[in-house]
Structure formats: C-alpha cells, structure tokens
Design an enzyme around this catalytic site. Structure first.
Site, PDB file in Angstrom:
ATOM      1  CE  LYS A 116      -3.648  -2.605   0.252  1.00 55.52           C
ATOM      2  NZ  LYS A 116      -4.268  -3.008  -1.005  1.00 55.52           N
ATOM      3  CE  LYS A 158      -5.330   3.506   5.932  1.00 53.86           C
ATOM      4  NZ  LYS A 158      -5.816   3.856   4.593  1.00 53.86           N
ATOM      5  N   GLY A 164      -7.805  -5.164   5.450  1.00 44.59           N
ATOM      6  CA  GLY A 164      -8.734  -5.672   6.449  1.00 44.59           C
ATOM      7  C   GLY A 164      -8.569  -5.052   7.823  1.00 44.59           C
ATOM      8  CE  LYS A 201      -6.262  16.183   7.974  1.00 48.97           C
ATOM      9  NZ  LYS A 201      -6.170  16.047   9.439  1.00 48.97           N
ATOM     10  CB  ILE A 203     -10.610  11.234   4.667  1.00 49.91           C
ATOM     11  CG1 ILE A 203      -9.229  11.244   3.996  1.00 49.91           C
ATOM     12  CG2 ILE A 203     -11.586  12.195   3.991  1.00 49.91           C
ATOM     13  CD1 ILE A 203      -8.582  12.582   3.899  1.00 49.91           C
ATOM     14  CE  LYS A 237     -16.644  -1.520  -1.323  1.00 49.95           C
ATOM     15  NZ  LYS A 237     -15.920  -1.956  -2.534  1.00 49.95           N
ATOM     16  CD  GLU A 275     -11.895   0.143  -2.935  1.00 51.90           C
ATOM     17  OE1 GLU A 275     -12.528  -0.901  -3.037  1.00 51.90           O
ATOM     18  OE2 GLU A 275     -11.367   0.534  -1.869  1.00 51.90           O
ATOM     19  NE  ARG A 292     -10.775  -8.095  -4.684  1.00 52.94           N
ATOM     20  CZ  ARG A 292     -11.661  -7.245  -4.181  1.00 52.94           C
ATOM     21  NH1 ARG A 292     -12.837  -7.104  -4.757  1.00 52.94           N
ATOM     22  NH2 ARG A 292     -11.389  -6.512  -3.124  1.00 52.94           N
ATOM     23  CB  VAL A 295     -19.104  -8.106  -4.256  1.00 50.00           C
ATOM     24  CG1 VAL A 295     -20.516  -8.522  -3.894  1.00 50.00           C
ATOM     25  CG2 VAL A 295     -18.087  -8.996  -3.562  1.00 50.00           C
TER      26      VAL A 295
END
Lengths: 469, 564
Positions: A116, A158, A164, A201, A203, A237, A275, A292, A295
């Site tokens: 990441k 992070k 997750g 930061k 959000i 979601k 995203e 990928r 859903v």
C-alpha cells in the site's frame, strides 16, 4: 480463443463466471471442496472436481491442487473470481509460469498494488491525489510523530502489506503515537510477516466512491462510471448504487480521469477498480486499486449494458477494447443489496444452516446473482454473502422503489438473513437523499435495528411508523 | 434437488448440447518443476513462495535443507569472496569407487567439497563464514574438509576476524576411515588455538548435524545457534535404535531437545538469522569502551515502573519493621529482575545451557547493551503465575543454572565484557536432583570464579537474596540493593526454627538477623541503595561501571607490568 476455463472460486461469483462462459461457448471446469459437493457452481460447470476439505486453505486456497486440475483437464485460463486466490500474486505468477493465462493483471502488478505504501508513491507520481501522509514507509516513531504533526491529527497508521484493518491504528493525539506505533508494527509483523508502516491523514466521514475500469493488453483504458459504496458496516459494503447521487458532472469527470491515470500508472490488464474517498469538502483521494472483479460489478453492468466478465475473458485472450470512453453511456440508475446469512439483532452473528425455502424476486429490471437453492447448505467455512439483488430504474427513485419491492418478494427460510435491515435501510432519510457516507449506517444502526425484524414472525407492529403508511 | 440437476444434465447430454467440446481436450505438460514437497508436512509448496520464505515451509515451519550458495546469499552481504584452495582429490585408504563418487557429487552439489569458506560481511561486520553442504556426500568430513577448516581458522586468527560455521553433516567420511577420525582431533585443535587467541567462533547447527562433526567443531562454538527442528546428534537415531533395540521418543535429538538439555544457546528462525548474527558480531566488536548514559533508551519506561511500584500509602507514623520489608521483597507483584534489565538495557539476547546437563530456566543469562556497551547479564526468574512458578521452582535455581552463569561469565571474561547480575531468589533449590548434580560444588565454583574475574562486575538485588543461592551470583565488585530488598543467610523462618525451634517467631528473627538493604550498607555488604522505583539506578550503574572499567584497566596494566 479460450476453449476451456477453470473457475477457481465458489458461490455466486463462480456461478456468475460460468454463466458468461457458457454464453460465450467456453467450457468450464469447477473446483469444489468436500462441503460444496452439491453446490450450484459444481452443477453448472462442464466438469467439476473436488480439491480438498471444507476449510478454504485446504481447497479454494490450495494452489497446487487447483493447478493440477487445470493442467489435467487441459484448461487454457484460470478465472480467480474475487477473494480466495484472486489477489495472490504468487498464484498469478504460477498460472502464467506454466503457460496458462491468469485472468487478471500480472503477479508483479498485483504485488506492486498490494504494497500500500508503494501504491501511494506510484499514484503521487501519476498525479493522482492521495491522502496527506508519509512518503513511503516510516523509518521510526520519530518520523511518524513528525509526519503526523505536519499533516495534523487524527491520523491512521497503516501496515504497508496490510488490508482488512489489521496493523491499522487510529492515532488521535501525539501522546499515543509511540505506543500505537509499536502496537501496529507488532500486529503487522504477526499478520503479514512485514512490519513496515505508513501514515495517512484520517479523512472523516467520507463517501466511498470507486470507478470500474477496463484495460486491454495494448494498454487502452476506459472506465465504466462510478459506484457509491458508502452504505457500510465495519468497512463491509452493504448496499451499492451507481451513479453516485451527489457527484457533480465536473467531479465525476475529474475522478474518472484520475482513475484512468491511476490504472495507466501500473502496467495494468483486465478489469479493475480504482477506489477513492470523497471528503466532506469535495476533495477526493486515491485509496487503492482492487485487481479483480468486484462483488458489486453487476450494478455497472445494469447501467452500461456491458458484461464485465465477458470483457475480462476477451482481454485475457488478447482482444482489444471495442469501446472508447465516449461510447460508454450510463443509462438510468442501479442498486445492489447484499443478502447475508447473519442475524443483525444478535450482533450480526453468522447464521449457517440449510435453506428450506427460497423465493427469489423477479420482474422487470431485476437481477439475482446467487448460488443458493432450496435444500442447499450454508457452510460456516465461507463468506456469509448468499444473494445479490440488483435492480435497475430509469431514475434513482424508481430504482429504490423497485429494490423495496424486490426485497418484499424475497423469502429465505431456514436461516437468519439481513433482508430486513436492507429493506429498512431503503427508507432511511440519508439513503433516500443520497447524502449518506461510510459512517451513516453505523450511526443509524440503533434505529434501523429496531425495525429490521419486520420480516421475522410477528414482530412488525412498529413498521408503519417509519414507512408513514 | 440434487437429482434434478443430475436429470437435467442427462437430458442435455442426450441432446448433445452440454458435453460437446469445441475442440478435443489437450492436456498441458509443464517442462519445469514449480513445486517442492515439504519433507515435514508433505505439502507441495510453490517454489517462488518457498524461495521468498527463505526455504522454510509456510505451512509447518520446517527449515528445508539449502545449498551452499543459497546459504551464503541468505547470510552474507552481496559482495563476498570464496577463500578455499581448489579441492584436489585425496584417497588415503584407496577406497574402491571413491574418486568417481566424489566427482559425481561435485557435479550434483555444485560445490567442490562438503565445506566452503567465504570472507565477507554481515550487515557490515567482517567475518569468515563456512557452510557445509549435505548434498555433497552427506556433508561428511574427510581430509579436505578438515584442511579447509584449519586453514580458515588460521586465516581468521591472522586477520582478526570472527568465524561462523553452518554445520550440516552425516559425520566423518567413511571412505577415508581413520583419516577422517583424525580430522576431528585436528579441527578441534584449530578451534582451540583460535579461541585462545581471542577469536569469536559461532556455530549454526542446521539439519542434520551428526557424528564426528557434532563431536568436534560443531559443539565448540563460543555461541551455538540452531535452526528449528534440526536433527543434532552424535550417534544418529538409526544407529541408536539398531544398537540398543529401542524406539526413540518423538523430538529426541532435535534442536529444541538439545536446547532443553543445555547444548544449544538459542534456536533462531531462519528469517531472523542474519539479524541475530550481525547483532552478535557487533556485540563482540564494540565501538565504545564505556557506558554512554545518553544511549540508554526508555522503551521500557519509568512510567511503567512507577505503575508497578505504586503501592498503598504508608502511614508515615508507623515504624517500618524489617518483617514489612521481607513481605515486600517477596511480593509476587514486585518488579522483577527481567523488568529491571529491560529498563536498563537494549538488544537483549539470551543464551542458554550449561553444556553439561540442562538449561535451567530459573537463571537467565546472555548479552545486552547497557548504554551502548555490550555487557553480559545474569538474572533470576520467579514466575508470575502458579504454572510458571512451578516450572521455575519458585525462583530457586538448580546447579545447571549456576553452571550456565559461570560459562557465560567465562565468555564475558574472554571478551572483556562487564557483567551485571540481577538477583531475586529465595535460594538454591533444595532437592534430590540438585544435590545429586552437586549444588554445593556449583556454588563454590562460582564464588571462586567470580572473585577472580578481571572484568567489572555489579550485582543488583531487587527482592530476596537467599543464602548460597544468591551469593553465587553476587560475588561482584559492587553490590546494589533496592530499598525493600533483603539479603539473608537463610529465610527468617528457618532462622527462627534453628535458633528458637519456632518458625512463628519470624518477625523477631527478621529484626535480629539484620537483613534489610540499610542493614547491608551498615554491615558494608552493600554499596548503594535505590528506591523501589529505580530512581537514580541507571545513572549510578553507568557511573560505577565506568569507574570500575578505568580502575580495573589500570590494575590489569600494573599486573601485566609486574609479570613482565
């Protein structure tokens, strides 16, 4: 052209992929665990093979077994679906190494985006705005303090290898930084074997907005519009819609362009999702790229008319995109509700068991993606999401009414589900206005839980109050 | 429902729609090997994953055997040079077929003999590393292996470099018979000379280390590390089972078993091995000769210590009697030696085993940094809950604990490291086994040994210091005590029983015995007392060590001069 594809997944997504393959005249090989012997994907595929025990790690995550089936049955490609091995760079490497085609980007691309903090760097270089934070991995706690001071609290620590929420810590004050830094490091080390952290930061109360993109092997990229996936519980979601009800044309255009810049920065191939979070002040920031099928892809299919799985397969076999960005037209509005086998009133406890009755909704512009049928077993080994109800409407309000109607028709007996919660959510004022964000559902949860029992026996007396009927 | 699916499929089959393939299935053959089977759990592992996981099975943690080149790459910084002379075949007993086998093994293993030495650096620390390769004639030791080891140690002595050897061997090489046996003697001699000259020798025992290698250079390291689950044995399991007709228990002769029995210092995961080796090398190649107070980190913070020592307010008017201090010293919630060590030191690395019989978990010892300066630490453990207390015999060490302490203090003496002992023990373990293994002898040896040390030594008593079991770790240049610590010839209960035949007179005994820290200062047993929250301890410790270092240096120089 592919003649035979192995689908390395289970449940509704495996069924979804097999359906498109069948329509394209491609044979399919399903793999299943001993718990899934009677499941729908194993029935619908041309061939099906048992690859191990019920636990995912023994079957759907067993690369060696899946590989053996693919080679023995003469498959030319493997579709990983979502979850399971879909974002495992080693699996992609392995499939490509033996000369089969992994339907998705290369292992190196998955690896680059899975890291990441590295993805953050790549995006900054591609002029895609990322949340303020550290440039790459933190060296030590002193640097963490300095960066946090600069961008302002609250911040998120992070794990670079993360996902997750593991190895993630919310730091609200500088006093807590050192302690939480070591906590997060330890957790990241245990979870991913990699303790590198970065800082971002926080959000607060953002909207989660993502863009579906398609990239062919020649590097042509288009996006198929946005999806608003902000109706979430604990980062999961629950309801998704497209297009996002509050995005201005201008915002949508600049986010779409950023999505294309992002995907082009990473040597991508296939279908992917970029995203973003949209802050309350209207600024948007890159979060991650999912490499990928997702859903919630059917809502995009509903408004664009494009079969995304078909496009994935076409791209994987070397086909060029047939559409340009200008050809992509968004028609009307679509919603998706995820029906889970769980009991919301009992802290969302998973509810495995046997489905006694299943009546699925239908009618105009309603689509059901599911792998359940009366008599089938819902195993505790797998994801609790069992049915996706997807509806289309010319206007947003039509779509909401159609979704309510569809949920009213849906009957699943034998296990507990969240249908009631979904139904009540569609009457929530913020949902109706479209002004909800990622924390709305949780902050309204007490209210929603009061009424979510409506579809359970004799507990619906209060329902008139919220429907106003 | 299941039947409906079957029926539908049959219907489709009959219509020819369902099973009609667009083209005949072609099975795909793959030319390269992409999986390796784990010898532990029998799972197949994708080679790329195995490689990234340093050839450790991700499922069961088994360390797979690795070749020489891979081992060098995992251990050394990228630029290293091989230092061996070319292997020239030797056949001392004219063994039939030996030459052919030897040459075939060279091709198979990709190395020219069962051991290869390289000079390089580990995270910047210069070192000579030897790696045995069990792909080459099972890593057996013949005359070339022996010769290479002797030359490597000679080179290391000349160049003042430490030596690390990764062992993996079936033992002495049968094809060279008695000449192989002689190698055991020669290499042990070489190790001895090197260590006498002040060299650091670390062995890393990997799977499998057996026979004549175990019985020579593998077991002679100043520090002996092992990979998890490695087979380490003198007589291999097959030999034992055939000789004594007995089935061996599970886990016998594995690294963990040896650790428990005192022959291995530490078991290190492969992913941590490079860091561990670099830490150990750095500790033996210090850049400073004094404790630098500014380098004492505060990760184990003072605040935490305060929290631990936070007790109920004592009534200021109430006279604190000695027995109150006895109770406080024994309070299970009291700050432990381990916490004190963590408060004082960084880079703590524990070493285990007395190399004789067992590792006593009640006494911990190893190397750490105090203000940047490497020191050897020894401390006692009592355990926080009943389970660990039983395992640790309520803080009462066995003879092997004292022997481990002595072994590691000898290492400290060899490498000129100061020694810090932190003590909280009711006394040595009174029992059958401890007497059988010579508890009295173990204590006596420690007293003589510690009194003769030339490196600076300090002991800190944090709680109880009972009798011989305590003094065996407290024969130091300076003795510090915490305010509510006690130092006794035996427990006050025992004292009362012996003198007055009444253990209930424990309060009176506590007063009579003179056992508090302040009593100790008066009796000139203890040098300094610190409050229980450790205020001033760091500073005093740093200062005292630095003074002792200077003083001892001067004394050593004078002794040297007198000797000359």
């Amino acid at each position: 052209m592919f003649h035979k594809i192995l689908v390395a997944n289970r449940g509704e997504i495996a069924v979804r992929i097999i359906r498109t393959c069948r329509e394209m005249g491609i044979d399919t090989v399903a793999v299943f665990s001993t718990a899934d012997r009677d499941s729908l994907h194993a029935q619908f595929a041309t061939e099906a093979y048992c690859i191990g025990g019920p636990a995912s790690k023994d079957s759907y995550l067993n690369m060696q077994a899946i590989m053996t089936v693919a080679l023995e049955t003469g498959c030319e490609a493997i579709h990983p679906g979502y979850g399971m091995l879909a974002e495992n760079p080693y699996f992609a490497d392995m499939v490509n190494q033996v000369g089969l085609k992994f339907i998705g980007p290369s292992g190196d691309t998955i690896r680059a985006l899975g890291d990441k903090s590295n993805a953050r760097l790549l995006m900054s270089e591609a002029n895609v705005s990322v949340p303020p934070g550290s440039n790459g991995v933190l060296q030590d706690e002193t640097q963490a303090l300095a960066v946090a001071e600069q961008i302002g609290y609250p911040v998120l620590l992070k794990a670079s290898a993360g996902g997750g929420g593991r190895g993630m810590r919310l730091v609200e004050r500088s006093e807590d930084m050192v302690r939480l830094y070591y906590e997060a490091m330890l957790e990241a080390e245990t979870a991913f074997g990699d303790n590198s952290l970065y800082i971002e930061k926080l959000i607060e109360n953002p909207k989660h907005i993502e863009f579906q993109v398609l990239v062919d092997q020649a590097g042509n990229a288009i996006h198929l519009g946005d999806r608003d996936c902000s109706w979430q519980r604990r980062r999961q979601k629950v309801i998704e819609e497209t297009p996002c009800p509050i995005l201005s044309d201008e915002q949508r255009k600049s986010m779409g362009e950023a999505a294309i810049r992002a995907i082009k920065a990473v040597n991508y191939e296939g279908a992917g999702t970029v995203e973003f979070v949209l802050a309350e002040d209207g600024n948007f920031y890159f979060i991650e790229i999912n490499t990928r099928i997702q859903v919630e892809h059917p809502i995009t299919e509903m408004v664009t008319g494009i079969d995304i799985v078909r496009e994935q397969i076409r791209i994987a076999q070397g086909g060029n995109l047939l559409l340009t960005q200008a050809d992509v037209k968004i028609n009307g509005h679509a919603f998706e509700c995820r029906i889970n086998a769980e009991k919301p009133s009992d802290n969302f406890r998973a509810s495995p068991g046997v489905i006694d009755d299943f009546i699925m909704p239908g009618g105009r512009s309603v689509r059901i993606d599911s792998a359940i049928y009366p008599g089938c077993k819902i195993s505790h080994h797998y994801d609790s999401m069992i049915v996706k109800v997807i509806v289309h409407g010319n206007r947003r309000s039509d779509a909401i009414r159609r979704m309510r109607r569809s949920l009213e028709e849906t009957i699943i007996n034998g296990i507990d589900t969240n249908i009631g919660l979904l139904y009540v959510s569609l009457f929530d004022q913020d949902m109706i206005r479209g002004s909800y964000n990622t924390s709305t559902l949780e902050s309204h949860m007490d209210e929603i839980l009061k009424y979510e029992k409506i579809f359970r026996i004799s507990e619906n007396q209060d329902f008139e109050i919220i429907t106003g009927n | 429902m299941k039947e409906s699916f079957d029926i539908r499929r049959e219907q489709l089959k009959e219509s020819g729609k369902y099973t009609k393939l667009r083209s005949p299935t072609k099975k795909k053959k793959i030319s390269e090997k992409i999986f390796t089977q784990c010898p532990g759990c029998k799972q197949y592992i994708y080679d790329k994953i195995l490689k990234e996981n340093l050839y450790v099975c991700p499922d069961c943690g088994k360390c797979l055997r690795i070749g020489t080149k891979t081992r060098f790459e995992l251990t050394l910084d990228p630029s290293y040079e091989l230092i061996d002379e070319l292997a020239v075949f030797q056949d001392p007993i004219q063994f039939a077929g030996y030459q052919k086998k030897w040459e075939n093994n060279q091709k198979k293993a990709g190395v020219d003999e069962a051991i290869t030495f390289a000079r390089g650096t580990i995270k910047g620390e210069p070192v000579i590393v030897g790696v045995m390769d069990c792909n080459f004639m099972m890593g057996s030791m013949g005359s070339i292996v022996g010769d290479r080891i002797i030359k490597a140690f000679a080179k290391a002595t000349r160049e003042k470099l430490p030596v690390i050897i990764f062992t993996a061997s079936g033992g002495a090489r049968m094809q060279e018979a008695i000449i192989s046996l002689m190698q055991m003697r020669y290499v042990s001699e070489a190790v001895g000379k090197f260590q006498k000259a002040g060299g650091l020798y670390i062995t890393v025992l990997t799977d499998p280390t057996t026979g004549g290698v175990t019985a020579s250079f593998a077991s002679l390291g100043n520090i002996i590390l092992a990979e998890p689950n490695a087979l380490i044995a003198f007589a291999g399991p097959r030999v034992i089972e055939e000789t004594i007709q007995q089935k061996l228990p599970k886990g016998f002769q594995r690294a963990e078993h040896l650790l428990e029995h005192g022959f291995v210092d530490s078991i290190v995961l492969r992913k941590n091995l490079k860091n561990t080796l670099s830490l150990l090398l750095k500790m033996h190649n210090p850049k400073q000769t004094e404790v630098d107070l500014t380098q004492i980190s505060g990760r184990f913070s003072k605040k935490l210590i305060k929290k631990m020592t936070n007790e109920a307010e004592v009534d200021p008017d109430k006279q604190v009697i000695s027995f109150d201090r006895v109770l406080k010293a024994r309070d299970p919630k009291r700050i432990t030696p381990r916490q004190v060590l963590k408060y004082l030191c960084d880079d703590i690395f524990e070493l285990s085993g007395d190399r004789l019989y067992a590792d006593d978990p009640t006494i911990c010892a190893g190397i750490a940094r105090l203000g940047g300066l490497p020191i050897t630490f020894v401390y006692t453990k009592k355990g926080k809950d009943l389970k660990s207390q039983i395992k640790l015999h309520f803080g009462m060490p066995h003879p092997e604990g004292y022997r481990k302490a002595r072994r590691l203090m000898q290492e400290a003496e060899n490498f000129g490291r100061p020694i810090l002992t932190i003590i909280d023990t009711p006394g040595a373990y009174p029992g059958l086994e401890s007497e059988n293994r010579g508890m009295g002898e173990a204590i006596a040896q420690n007293l003589r040994f510690m009194s003769g040390l030339t490196v600076p030594t300090i002991a800190i008593i944090t709680g109880e210091a009972g009798s011989g079991g305590a003094i065996a770790l407290a024969c130091t240049d300076k003795l510090f005590m915490l305010e509510n610590a006690i130092y006794t010839i035996l427990s006050p209960e025992g004292f009362a029983t012996i003198l007055w035949k009444d253990s209930a007179k424990v309060e009176e005994a506590s007063e009579q015995m003179k056992l508090t820290a302040h009593d100790m200062v008066e009796l000139e047993v203890c040098d300094q007392v610190f409050p229980d929250d450790l205020t001033g301890l760091k500073e005093a410790l740093a200062q005292t060590f630095n003074e002792l270092i200077k003083e001892k240096q001067m004394r050593n120089e004078r002794n040297q001069w007198e000797l000359n």
